[in-house]
Structure formats: C-alpha cells, structure tokens
Design a protein around this motif. Structure first.
Motif, PDB file in Angstrom:
ATOM      1  N   GLY A   1      -6.106   2.942   1.282  1.00  0.00           N
ATOM      2  CA  GLY A   1      -6.573   2.572   2.543  1.00  0.00           C
ATOM      3  C   GLY A   1      -5.751   2.962   3.687  1.00  0.00           C
ATOM      4  N   LEU A   2      -5.011   3.733   3.438  1.00  0.00           N
ATOM      5  CA  LEU A   2      -3.934   4.709   4.262  1.00  0.00           C
ATOM      6  C   LEU A   2      -4.411   5.781   4.821  1.00  0.00           C
ATOM      7  CD1 LEU A   2      -0.433   3.631   2.780  1.00  0.00           C
ATOM      8  CD2 LEU A   2      -1.486   2.764   4.723  1.00  0.00           C
ATOM      9  N   PRO A   3      -4.074   6.350   6.071  1.00  0.00           N
ATOM     10  CA  PRO A   3      -4.544   7.702   6.702  1.00  0.00           C
ATOM     11  C   PRO A   3      -3.836   8.575   5.838  1.00  0.00           C
ATOM     12  CG  PRO A   3      -3.819   6.283   8.379  1.00  0.00           C
ATOM     13  CD  PRO A   3      -3.603   5.563   7.009  1.00  0.00           C
ATOM     14  N   GLN A   4      -4.386   9.835   5.766  1.00  0.00           N
ATOM     15  CA  GLN A   4      -3.858  11.069   5.122  1.00  0.00           C
ATOM     16  C   GLN A   4      -2.608  11.378   5.483  1.00  0.00           C
ATOM     17  OE1 GLN A   4      -6.567  13.903   4.105  1.00  0.00           O
ATOM     18  NE2 GLN A   4      -5.026  15.726   3.311  1.00  0.00           N
ATOM     19  N   ALA A   5      -2.301  11.207   6.887  1.00  0.00           N
ATOM     20  CA  ALA A   5      -1.097  11.637   7.445  1.00  0.00           C
ATOM     21  C   ALA A   5      -0.022  10.904   6.581  1.00  0.00           C
ATOM     22  CB  ALA A   5      -1.089  11.564   8.870  1.00  0.00           C
ATOM     23  N   GLU A   6      -0.288   9.509   6.742  1.00  0.00           N
ATOM     24  CA  GLU A   6       0.785   8.593   6.366  1.00  0.00           C
ATOM     25  C   GLU A   6       1.157   8.921   4.774  1.00  0.00           C
ATOM     26  OE1 GLU A   6       1.002   4.449   7.469  1.00  0.00           O
ATOM     27  OE2 GLU A   6      -0.805   4.663   8.601  1.00  0.00           O
ATOM     28  N   VAL A   7       0.169   8.945   4.076  1.00  0.00           N
ATOM     29  CA  VAL A   7       0.609   9.334   2.613  1.00  0.00           C
ATOM     30  C   VAL A   7       1.281  10.578   2.438  1.00  0.00           C
ATOM     31  CG1 VAL A   7      -0.677   9.579   0.321  1.00  0.00           C
ATOM     32  CG2 VAL A   7      -1.741   8.021   1.886  1.00  0.00           C
ATOM     33  N   GLU A   8       0.797  11.625   3.142  1.00  0.00           N
ATOM     34  CA  GLU A   8       1.469  12.851   3.143  1.00  0.00           C
ATOM     35  C   GLU A   8       3.014  12.698   3.501  1.00  0.00           C
ATOM     36  OE1 GLU A   8      -0.903  15.367   5.557  1.00  0.00           O
ATOM     37  OE2 GLU A   8      -1.841  16.079   3.906  1.00  0.00           O
ATOM     38  N   ALA A   9       3.124  11.891   4.438  1.00  0.00           N
ATOM     39  CA  ALA A   9       4.646  11.792   5.038  1.00  0.00           C
ATOM     40  C   ALA A   9       5.477  11.149   3.983  1.00  0.00           C
ATOM     41  CB  ALA A   9       4.731  10.868   6.234  1.00  0.00           C
ATOM     42  N   LEU A  10       4.947  10.537   2.769  1.00  0.00           N
ATOM     43  CA  LEU A  10       5.835   9.689   1.653  1.00  0.00           C
ATOM     44  C   LEU A  10       6.304  10.989   0.883  1.00  0.00           C
ATOM     45  CD1 LEU A  10       3.138   6.911   0.918  1.00  0.00           C
ATOM     46  CD2 LEU A  10       5.479   6.831   2.365  1.00  0.00           C
TER      47      LEU A  10
ATOM     48  N   GLY B   1      -6.713  12.798  -1.712  1.00  0.00           N
ATOM     49  CA  GLY B   1      -7.561  12.092  -1.073  1.00  0.00           C
ATOM     50  C   GLY B   1      -8.304  10.731  -1.870  1.00  0.00           C
ATOM     51  N   ASP B   2      -7.791  10.952  -3.215  1.00  0.00           N
ATOM     52  CA  ASP B   2      -8.030   9.462  -3.884  1.00  0.00           C
ATOM     53  C   ASP B   2      -7.066   8.655  -3.445  1.00  0.00           C
ATOM     54  OD1 ASP B   2     -10.093  10.899  -5.388  1.00  0.00           O
ATOM     55  OD2 ASP B   2      -8.909  11.396  -7.187  1.00  0.00           O
ATOM     56  N   ILE B   3      -6.013   8.942  -3.249  1.00  0.00           N
ATOM     57  CA  ILE B   3      -4.876   7.945  -2.933  1.00  0.00           C
ATOM     58  C   ILE B   3      -5.278   7.208  -1.549  1.00  0.00           C
ATOM     59  CG2 ILE B   3      -2.458   7.666  -2.435  1.00  0.00           C
ATOM     60  CD1 ILE B   3      -1.747  10.016  -3.865  1.00  0.00           C
ATOM     61  N   CYS B   4      -5.670   8.184  -0.534  1.00  0.00           N
ATOM     62  CA  CYS B   4      -6.071   7.600   0.759  1.00  0.00           C
ATOM     63  C   CYS B   4      -7.131   6.448   0.459  1.00  0.00           C
ATOM     64  CB  CYS B   4      -6.168   8.547   1.539  1.00  0.00           C
ATOM     65  SG  CYS B   4      -5.131   9.644   1.874  1.00  0.00           S
TER      66      CYS B   4
ATOM     67  N   ALA C   1       0.767  -1.077  -0.043  1.00  0.00           N
ATOM     68  CA  ALA C   1       0.104   0.111   0.032  1.00  0.00           C
ATOM     69  C   ALA C   1       0.957   1.274   0.228  1.00  0.00           C
ATOM     70  CB  ALA C   1      -0.961   0.016   1.197  1.00  0.00           C
ATOM     71  N   LEU C   2       1.854   1.325   0.800  1.00  0.00           N
ATOM     72  CA  LEU C   2       2.896   2.569   0.897  1.00  0.00           C
ATOM     73  C   LEU C   2       3.438   2.759  -0.523  1.00  0.00           C
ATOM     74  CD1 LEU C   2       4.644   1.833   4.215  1.00  0.00           C
ATOM     75  CD2 LEU C   2       2.946   3.764   3.647  1.00  0.00           C
ATOM     76  N   GLU C   3       4.026   1.531  -1.053  1.00  0.00           N
ATOM     77  CA  GLU C   3       4.550   1.547  -2.589  1.00  0.00           C
ATOM     78  C   GLU C   3       3.681   2.228  -3.290  1.00  0.00           C
ATOM     79  OE1 GLU C   3       6.162  -2.231  -3.346  1.00  0.00           O
ATOM     80  OE2 GLU C   3       7.513  -2.113  -1.577  1.00  0.00           O
ATOM     81  N   THR C   4       2.443   1.798  -3.533  1.00  0.00           N
ATOM     82  CA  THR C   4       1.189   2.263  -4.449  1.00  0.00           C
ATOM     83  C   THR C   4       1.119   3.702  -4.266  1.00  0.00           C
ATOM     84  OG1 THR C   4       0.361  -0.012  -4.464  1.00  0.00           O
ATOM     85  CG2 THR C   4      -0.945   1.851  -5.243  1.00  0.00           C
ATOM     86  N   ALA C   5       0.995   3.834  -2.827  1.00  0.00           N
ATOM     87  CA  ALA C   5       0.687   5.372  -2.713  1.00  0.00           C
ATOM     88  C   ALA C   5       1.857   6.448  -3.055  1.00  0.00           C
ATOM     89  CB  ALA C   5       0.459   5.657  -1.105  1.00  0.00           C
ATOM     90  N   LYS C   6       3.079   5.793  -2.853  1.00  0.00           N
ATOM     91  CA  LYS C   6       4.188   6.438  -3.424  1.00  0.00           C
ATOM     92  C   LYS C   6       4.179   6.999  -4.989  1.00  0.00           C
ATOM     93  CE  LYS C   6       8.924   7.168  -2.481  1.00  0.00           C
ATOM     94  NZ  LYS C   6      10.153   6.954  -1.600  1.00  0.00           N
TER      95      LYS C   6
END
Length: 91
Positions: free
Chosen positions: A81-90, A74-77, A59-64
């Motif tokens: 299925g990850l929280p917005q804060a985790e996706v932003e941290a990438l 928002g679409d990525i989250c 999921a992290l790799e896909t989000a990145k």
C-alpha cells in the motif's frame, strides 16, 4: 441503596450529586471534567499516530524485503500500500 447493583440508578445518583453542587463547586467539577476529557483525547490521538508510524515502518520493511527477493515493483506497491516512488527509493 437503590443504586447498589443497578448501574442506571448509580449514574442517576451521580448526575443528581452534580446537579446539587453550588456554582463554584460545579465550575470546579466542569473544569476537572474538561481537563480529563482533553487529556484522554490527546492520549488517544498520540496512540493513533504511533500506530500509523508503526504500520508505515512495517510496510517499508516488507517492501524492502520484497525488493531483495525480486518481486515486481507493481506487486510490492499493491501488497504494502505504498506509492511506487517510495518503494523505488528503497532500492
């Protein structure tokens, strides 16, 4: 002889064999059975955790990748299925 080809009878024979064990043999059997049961539970739990870690990593790799492609946050989250804060941290 009845147990051959009949799984129910084979199981019944096994149960009866255990029933006729003396006290010391039954305790050894129960200890071995409990050990094996615990061992299988630990293996199952370990495999479950490995799957969770692998799914999270994917999921992290896909989000990145989606971030680099310019997808909206928002679409990525929603998709991974990850929280917005985790996706932003990438970023």
């Amino acid at each position: 002889m009845l147990a051959q080809g009949n799984p129910v009878m084979a199981k019944a024979n096994k149960v009866m064999d255990i029933f006729y064990l003396d006290e010391q043999e039954r305790k050894r059997y129960e200890a071995a059975w409990e050990y094996e049961s615990d061992r299988l539970s630990m293996i199952s739990e370990s495999e479950r955790k490995d799957l969770e870690r692998g799914s999270r990593q994917k999921a992290l790799e896909t989000a990145k990748t989606m971030l680099t492609m310019g997808y909206p946050l928002g679409d990525i989250c929603k998709i991974v299925g990850l929280p917005q804060a985790e996706v932003e941290a990438l970023k």
